[in-house]
Structures are given as C-alpha cells and as structure tokens.
Design a protein around this motif. Structure first.
Motif, PDB file in Angstrom:
ATOM      1  N   UNK B 151       0.916  -1.029   0.022  1.00 44.22           N
ATOM      2  CA  UNK B 151      -0.051   0.189   0.087  1.00 44.22           C
ATOM      3  C   UNK B 151       0.841   1.181  -0.121  1.00 44.22           C
ATOM      4  N   UNK B 154       2.559   1.377  -3.689  1.00 47.85           N
ATOM      5  CA  UNK B 154       1.529   1.859  -4.427  1.00 47.85           C
ATOM      6  C   UNK B 154       0.842   3.413  -4.374  1.00 47.85           C
ATOM      7  N   UNK B 155       1.054   3.977  -2.987  1.00 49.34           N
ATOM      8  CA  UNK B 155       0.692   5.467  -2.610  1.00 49.34           C
ATOM      9  C   UNK B 155      -0.676   5.377  -2.000  1.00 49.34           C
ATOM     10  N   UNK B 156      -1.234   4.152  -1.914  1.00 44.97           N
ATOM     11  CA  UNK B 156      -2.930   4.102  -1.386  1.00 44.97           C
ATOM     12  C   UNK B 156      -2.710   4.361   0.038  1.00 44.97           C
ATOM     13  N   UNK B 158      -1.042   6.692   1.769  1.00 44.65           N
ATOM     14  CA  UNK B 158      -1.190   7.934   1.882  1.00 44.65           C
ATOM     15  C   UNK B 158      -2.684   8.397   1.958  1.00 44.65           C
ATOM     16  N   UNK B 159      -3.531   7.709   0.912  1.00 46.80           N
ATOM     17  CA  UNK B 159      -4.907   8.036   0.869  1.00 46.80           C
ATOM     18  C   UNK B 159      -5.928   7.593   2.001  1.00 46.80           C
ATOM     19  N   UNK B 160      -5.301   6.326   2.218  1.00 46.75           N
ATOM     20  CA  UNK B 160      -5.963   5.682   3.409  1.00 46.75           C
ATOM     21  C   UNK B 160      -5.804   6.182   4.664  1.00 46.75           C
ATOM     22  N   UNK B 161      -4.600   6.636   5.172  1.00 49.14           N
ATOM     23  CA  UNK B 161      -4.540   7.325   6.235  1.00 49.14           C
ATOM     24  C   UNK B 161      -4.828   8.698   6.049  1.00 49.14           C
ATOM     25  N   UNK B 162      -4.976   9.297   4.983  1.00 45.10           N
ATOM     26  CA  UNK B 162      -5.571  10.586   4.783  1.00 45.10           C
ATOM     27  C   UNK B 162      -6.867  10.645   4.954  1.00 45.10           C
ATOM     28  N   UNK B 163      -7.665   9.422   4.865  1.00 47.80           N
ATOM     29  CA  UNK B 163      -9.065   9.369   4.946  1.00 47.80           C
ATOM     30  C   UNK B 163      -9.292   9.229   6.593  1.00 47.80           C
ATOM     31  N   UNK B 165      -8.204   6.775   8.353  1.00 46.36           N
ATOM     32  CA  UNK B 165      -8.208   5.362   8.855  1.00 46.36           C
ATOM     33  C   UNK B 165      -6.907   5.171   9.882  1.00 46.36           C
ATOM     34  N   UNK B 461       4.082   6.682   5.908  1.00 46.60           N
ATOM     35  CA  UNK B 461       3.085   6.603   4.852  1.00 46.60           C
ATOM     36  C   UNK B 461       3.649   6.583   3.501  1.00 46.60           C
ATOM     37  N   UNK B 462       5.107   7.122   3.559  1.00 50.01           N
ATOM     38  CA  UNK B 462       5.656   7.194   2.252  1.00 50.01           C
ATOM     39  C   UNK B 462       6.972   6.092   2.274  1.00 50.01           C
TER      40      UNK B 462
END
Lengths: 240, 463
Positions: B151, B154-156, B158-163, B165, B461-462
């Motif tokens: 994850x 893939x960069x997902x 960042x989006x997950x934690x940014x949401x 989660x 996240x990165x």
C-alpha cells in the motif's frame, strides 16, 4: 479553518519548515508557491499528521492535529500530486471504498452522481482504474473530497502533469467547492493556476514563508517576477 | 471501518488471480492428502484387524498345553489406528504397531510403518497436517507480506491514512481478511478428515481447527508486523521468508536436537541390556536351585506348615513363576518409567521453545488430537502390558491351582484359552498436558497481533 502556529519541522540538522504562521479561512483558496524543498509538502504532511512537528502546532477546524490525529482528518480532504487508486477496482469501487473509510458511505446512484459532477465520463465509472489517465484519477480524488463534505481541502501539486483542459476543469471544481465554504490550501508550481484560483498566495523558500499577499496585492504585478525576486532574495539571505 | 477493510481485502484477494490459483491448488493438494491418508489408514486398519483375527485363532487353536507353555507360546497385540490418523500421522510411522505378549518379557512394539514406506517418504509424508503446517504459513505470507508495504509503495496508504483510517484498524482488517481466506483450507481439510475418519472425532476436529487457526493467524500477524516496518514489499518478502524458514523448518529441527542433547535417551541395546541385568538379580521361576527361589519355597512351606513342596496345597512351580514374573514387572516399570520421564522432559523443552516457533506448539497438539502422539502410543503399550500381566498371572494361577508330582505335566485346554480375552483398546483421550499447545498458540497469537498493532502505531506513509 486551517491554521499553522510557529510550525517547525527539523530532520536532523536540516530545517524543513521554520516557524510557519498561516491561516486559511472558509471559502478561501490559499496557494503555496516555492521551489522544490521549500517546505510545501512538509506543511501538507504536518496538517495531515503524517509527521509530527518539531515545534508549533497545526490546527484543522479548531483541532490540534497532533492531539486529534483521526478526528482532524474527518474535516479534511486530501488530494496528492498523484491520486493512487487500487488498479484492480473501478473508479466507482475506489470511490465507494475510500469514501466509506472516511466516514461518508456512498453507493450506487450517489457514486455515479459524484463521478459525473467531477466530469468522469460515465463509460469509465466501472472500468478498472488501472486503465485511467492521471487526470481521471485526480477526478476520482476530487469526487472523494466532495463525497466527504470536508470543510478543508489540502491539494499537493494536484494539476502537475495534467493537460491544460484537465487542469482547467480541475480548477473549476475546486472553485465550486470553495464557493460552498471549503477552505483550500494548495501547494503548486503552477503560477498561472495559482493566480487564476487563489484568494491569497504565499511564497516559500528554504522552509520559510518569504512573501504573502492577496489577489488584490498582485493587481498589475507579474506573479512570476514577484516569485523569482523573493526566492532569489531568500536564497541570498540564507547564503549570507 | 474494520468490516469495510475486510470486505475490500476479500474482494481484492478474489480478484487477484495469483491468490485464487494458489488457494485452489492448496485445496486440491489437501483433498489429495486427505483421500490418500484415508486410503492408507483404512488399509492399515484392515490389515491389523485381519492379523488380530488370525492371531486370536492361533491362540484358541493351540491345543492342550501346560498354561506356562501357553504363556511362552504368546500372542501379538496390534495397535489400533485412530480415525483422525489420516489427517496427522504424528509419530505413529516411527513407532511399532504390534507387540509380542509373552511370559517374563515386556517386549517393545515392532513393525514400524516407516520401515515399509518407500524411500521417497523419508522427505516427509503427504498429510493434510504437514501441508497446513508447512504450506499454510507460506500462503499466509503470500496474503500479507505486501499488505502494508505494498500500500505504501502504491501510494494508497497515503490516501487511506489521509481518510482518517487508524493504522491499527487497517492492520486488524487485513489480519481478519487473511484468516478468512485461509479458513476454507482448514474447513475442507478438517471436515473431510472428520467425514472419512468418523464423525465421533468431531469435538477433536473443533480443537484442531482452533489450533491450526491460531497457528496460521500467528504467521499472518507476524508478516503484517514485518510489512508495516519494511521500507518496500521486496524487503518485507525477504523478512517474511526468513521468518518461514526459521519458524517452520529450522527451529523445530534444532529444538529436537537440543532436547535430545539436554536429555539423552539410552540406545535400544543399552536399555534392554540394563533390563536384563536387573532381571538377573530377581527370582528365576525356571530354576528351582536359584537361591531366591529356595527362599520363596522356605517361606511358603513355613506358611502352610509342611515340609515338602509335594505336601503344599498349591503347585509351587506356578507360585515361583508368578513371583519371577512380578519381579520382572517391577524392573520393567522402573526402567520404562525412567525412559518415559526423559521423553516427557524432552517434550517439555520443545514446548518451551515454542516461543521461537509456533510449529513446536502445534505439532504435539495436532498429533495428540489425532491420537498419533507418543502418549497415545504409550497408552496402548501400557494397556498391552496390563493385558500381558493379567494373561500370564491367570496362566500361572492355573498352574498353581493344579498341584502334582511334576509341575509341568498339567495340561490346560481351549476353555482356558477362550477365558483369556483379546486386548480391547479405544482411542486415547488427549490429556490436559497434551492440550498445553493450544494455550501456547493462543498466547503466541495475541503476542503476534500486539506486535503487528504496535508496528502500525507509527506508520510511515511514504516509502
């Protein structure tokens, strides 16, 4: 809505951000400009709680991010430079999943309406997102921000690599969210887009905010000249 | 939120053809293992039942004989095979399957199934237990090694934690999903084993499912912990593979060597030589001039107030034979007791090392629940020995009850042979000590899950 108070971040000896003071009000677009390594992405990461500040505080809707890591994100939507989706899922499925995790469950017709609103062609809604262009993925990211009904939006180089038409459409959508009272903080290299979209602009260099002004301050001014002059001056001061 | 993550992970696993194919392939392998196991176990059961019937007929048809001669004539007792042996053969293949019951000697079990097996089986038998113990963790690895690191790449992430989660919720959701993907393997293997091995074993199958579920859960949680910490999915893969090699292959092997080194067992030759030396110190019922036999005779004459053995109301030969038998029994009890104590200490040490490898906790638990562990073997050996002693005692008593001029002239017939029934032995119930593995697996699973959650607490996240 978004506020940085003496926000500082050091990585060992390197000061990535030095005492940033900044506020973005509801319905306002604030563009952060600056060369690579100026501290724009660090600012985003601190607002998102992806990193802890060395000093100072980041506030989102009155919540100190470090003390409310999860709660602060409930009010925040984030679109990175590259919106990375699950390639084996369609745009609609990605939107449904991420929106659900963000606390705004959407399904069926709502998903279709959101994707239509951001301009994703209906034929693409149920196609694997692995086949999407960058612009299409950015649109899904924006649809996610809309679905979340976030009060603040963080955009990190969102139009980089987009063709002018896609970039224009993206700006139009951001503006429409802004009109609904969303506070937008956008980091970008795109001076044209910043001038077009921003209510206020901040120029960063070497971790510092070296210039800040409203769209009125730039009347008759060439933003490129202002930008280059302040970045050069900041570099000279740092060297001295 | 966790439910949403679980559903997403299950959908992703289903759409990922590689995972689907590997799961289907493993299911097919398990089905083959269970069918082959059931065929082998049924063939062995039939062979042993046939041999036992033949042995019984030989015993009943031995003709008129002095009872002590009948005790030497002896008979074989055959170890029954548990229905669940088709799932896990445990140590059964390496231990004897039949014991020769005769006067004076507590023989060891002979005819090890491993001796009749083709050489290729020395590389490991294809049983459902072996597949789940060795390949199950590899499947857990496939499902989880890139769960977080992938994850991130893939960069997902960042989006997950940014949401918003929580990283712990993400890890927990992925753990539950991995276990749900692995569940059909347990379901198919254990349920088919119960169906083919006899539904009476269903409660044990429930405990097996729990044990194997915790075992695979340990690996899934540990791989998630590695994935959360690793900078890339390739680094996570290397870490998870190292864990598999250590916990599934190396540590169980090394633990056995450590246990054998810490608590050495005597060789078979030395053991029986020691027993023979001990027995020489006792009464020899076959030698009337033996000094201890003389002392027994003197005591018996005094007890009955007579001067010669001919005046005794009992046959002295029978009494002397039984006295010799009882002395031998005490020797065997002592020496086998010492040997079993060493085995117990070895097993305890292996179990203590289970902290380094969940397989060390699962192996003895699985074998115990399938009735193929050392304890089940010993329980049969003990029942066979009890039967032997009762048989020889009854035969010696019969000699003693028939006094005469010559002790071995008396002949008994089929009535006595029929009176002496055959050995009946049910599946041994696992003891609480055998079930310690379950508690250890539960503790290891909680520990591994806590480790995975702790690794997620400060998630980068990165890449």
């Amino acid at each position: 809505m978004l506020r940085a108070e003496g926000l500082t971040k050091r990585y060992g000896e390197v000061e990535a951000l030095a005492g940033l003071e900044l506020e973005v009000r509801p319905g306002e677009v604030y563009c952060l400009l600056g060369p690579n390594g100026a501290g724009k992405s660090t600012t985003m990461n601190l607002f998102l709680g992806f990193a802890a500040p060395t000093a100072g505080r980041a506030w989102v809707c009155g919540l100190d991010v470090q003390h409310h890591l999860i709660e602060s994100k409930r009010h925040l939507a984030y679109i990175p430079e590259q919106v990375h989706l699950y390639p084996h899922l369609s745009g609609a499925e990605n939107l449904e999943y991420f929106a659900g995790l963000g606390g705004s469950a959407v399904s069926g017709p709502e998903v279709a309406a959101l994707l239509e609103r951001v301009g994703l062609p209906a034929a693409a809604h149920h196609r694997r997102s692995g086949e999407y262009s960058k612009g299409m993925r950015q649109k899904v990211g924006l649809a996610l921000a809309v679905a979340k009904r976030a009060r603040a939006l963080l955009l990190d180089e969102p139009t980089s690599g987009l063709d002018p038409r896609a970039s224009f459409e993206f700006s139009r959508l951001v503006r429409s969210m802004c009109d609904e009272g969303v506070a937008v903080l956008m980091a970008t290299h795109d001076l044209f887009r910043a001038r077009d979209l921003a209510n206020r602009i901040g120029i960063m260099s070497a971790g510092r905010l070296v210039w800040e002004g409203g769209s009125g301050d730039l009347a008759g001014e060439d933003l490129e000249r202002v930008y280059l002059e302040h970045v050069r001056r900041a570099a000279e001061e740092a060297a001295a | 939120m966790i439910g949403r993550i679980v559903r997403h992970e299950l959908r992703s696993a289903w759409r990922d053809g590689r995972i689907r194919n590997v799961v289907v392939l493993t299911l097919a392998l398990l089905a083959v293992a269970v069918i082959v196991g059931a065929t082998n176990v049924r063939a062995l059961q039939a062979q042993r039942e046939e041999a036992a019937a033949l042995e019984r007929a030989n015993w009943l048809e031995q003709g008129p004989k002095n009872p002590h001669a009948a005790a030497h004539f002896g008979q074989y007792a055959f170890k029954p095979i548990s229905g669940l042996a088709l799932f896990d053969r445990g140590v059964d293949r390496y231990l004897g399957s039949a014991v020769w019951l005769e006067a004076h000697r507590q023989n060891a079990l002979v005819h090890r199934p491993a001796d009749d097996a083709p050489a290729v089986q020395r590389f490991g038998e294809l049983t459902a237990a072996n597949i789940l113990q060795a390949i199950g963790p590899l499947l857990a690895l496939l499902l989880t090694f890139a769960a977080i690191a992938g994850e991130r790449e893939r960069g997902t992430l960042r989006l997950l934690v940014g949401q918003g989660v929580r990283p712990q919720a993400l890890v927990l959701g992925k753990l539950v999903a991995a276990m749900l993907v692995l569940a059909p393997l347990l379901f198919v293997a254990l349920l088919s084993a119960a169906a083919l091995g006899g539904w009476a074993g269903l409660p044990r199958v429930g405990l097996l499912a729990l044990g194997y579920g915790l075992y695979l859960g340990c690996f899934a949680a540990l791989n998630l912990a590695i994935s959360a910490r690793a900078r890339s999915s390739s680094a996570a893969l290397v870490g998870s593979l190292a864990l598999w090699v250590a916990a599934v292959v190396a540590v169980p092997r090394i633990a056995s060597d450590i246990a054998a080194w810490a608590y050495p067992t005597p060789s078979e030759h030395d053991f029986f030589a020691q027993v023979a030396r001990d027995i020489k110190q006792g009464i020899n019922g076959h030698d009337p001039k033996d000094s201890r036999t003389e002392a027994l005779k003197a005591g018996l004459l005094a007890r009955y107030g007579v001067k010669t053995v001919e005046e005794l109301p009992v046959n002295f030969a029978g009494v002397a034979l039984q006295a010799g038998e009882e002395y031998g029994d005490r020797v065997y009890d002592r020496r086998y007791g010492e040997l079993h104590a060493i085995h117990r200490r070895q097993a305890d040490l292996r179990l203590a090392l289970a902290l380094l490898s969940p397989r060390l906790a699962l192996q003895p638990l699985s074998a115990a629940l399938c009735g193929t562990n050392l304890a089940a073997h010993r329980e049969f050996a003990a029942a066979a020995e009890e039967h032997r002693r009762a048989l020889v005692r009854r035969l010696n008593e019969d000699v003693a009850q028939h006094p005469g001029a010559s002790p071995f002239e008396y002949l008994a017939g089929p009535e006595l042979w029929r009176e002496l029934g055959k050995l009946g032995q049910d599946d041994a119930d696992p003891s609480p000590a055998d079930l310690r593995g379950l508690a250890i697996l539960a503790a290891l699973f909680l520990l591994a899950t806590s480790l995975a959650l702790a690794s997620a607490r400060r998630l980068h996240v990165d890449p």
